[in-house]
Design a protein around this motif. Structure first.
Motif, short mmCIF file in Angstrom:
data_model
loop_
_atom_site.label_atom_id
_atom_site.label_comp_id
_atom_site.label_asym_id
_atom_site.label_seq_id
_atom_site.Cartn_x
_atom_site.Cartn_y
_atom_site.Cartn_z
N GLU A 1 42.16 35.69 47.05
CA GLU A 1 43.37 36.12 46.35
C GLU A 1 44.58 36.01 47.27
N GLU A 2 44.43 36.43 48.53
CA GLU A 2 45.51 36.34 49.49
C GLU A 2 45.88 34.88 49.77
N ARG A 3 44.88 34.03 49.84
CA ARG A 3 45.11 32.60 50.05
C ARG A 3 45.92 32.03 48.88
N LYS A 4 45.60 32.49 47.67
CA LYS A 4 46.32 32.01 46.49
C LYS A 4 47.77 32.52 46.51
N LYS A 5 47.99 33.78 46.92
CA LYS A 5 49.34 34.35 47.00
C LYS A 5 50.19 33.59 48.00
N GLN A 6 49.62 33.22 49.13
CA GLN A 6 50.36 32.52 50.18
C GLN A 6 50.57 31.05 49.87
N GLY A 7 49.91 30.56 48.84
CA GLY A 7 50.05 29.16 48.47
C GLY A 7 49.34 28.21 49.40
N ARG A 8 48.40 28.72 50.15
CA ARG A 8 47.64 27.86 51.06
C ARG A 8 46.61 27.07 50.27
#
Length: 126
Positions: free
Chosen positions: A73-80
């Motif tokens: 989820e954090e990876r998706k938020k950061q756009g990575r």
């Protein structure tokens, strides 16, 4: 444990079925059963909560999978960019199967039960 009416060599062979003894979670299972045998069946879910949660985590990897979902989820938020999808026989897929999860529209939705027995829903994109 009750004694069988008829004791045979097959009876002895079946003693280890449906347990985690001689497996990776055998030690946690024994810790829980030692605690439960001291306090009794009724109080075991009150007094032996820590041992039960340790055993449950060892078997089902709920916290590990929740961490994986939070990282995604954090990876998706950061756009990575997403990591490549692992092979179906890989360890993370076994974790997904162990936790009650569903895969919907390229989103990993994981429903876990917290220590106070309330449903916790975590979602993460791949």
């Amino acid at each position: 444990m009750a004694s069988p009416v008829i004791y045979t060599p097959i009876t002895r062979a079946q003693l280890g079925w449906f347990t985690h003894q001689n497996k990776k979670c055998g030690e946690q299972e024994m810790d829980y059963y030692r605690c439960a045998s001291r306090v009794g069946q009724v109080r075991a879910m009150v007094d032996c909560v820590q041992e039960y949660e340790d055993f449950n985590e060892c078997v089902f990897h709920n916290k590990q999978f929740a961490r994986y979902c939070a990282m995604q989820e954090e990876r998706k938020k950061q756009g990575r960019p997403s990591k490549p999808v692992p092979h179906p026989d890989s360890f993370i897929c076994l974790l997904m199967l162990a936790a009650a999860f569903t895969l919907q529209d390229d989103t990993c939705v994981c429903k876990l039960q917290s220590a106070d027995h309330q449903q916790v829903a975590l979602g993460a994109g791949r």
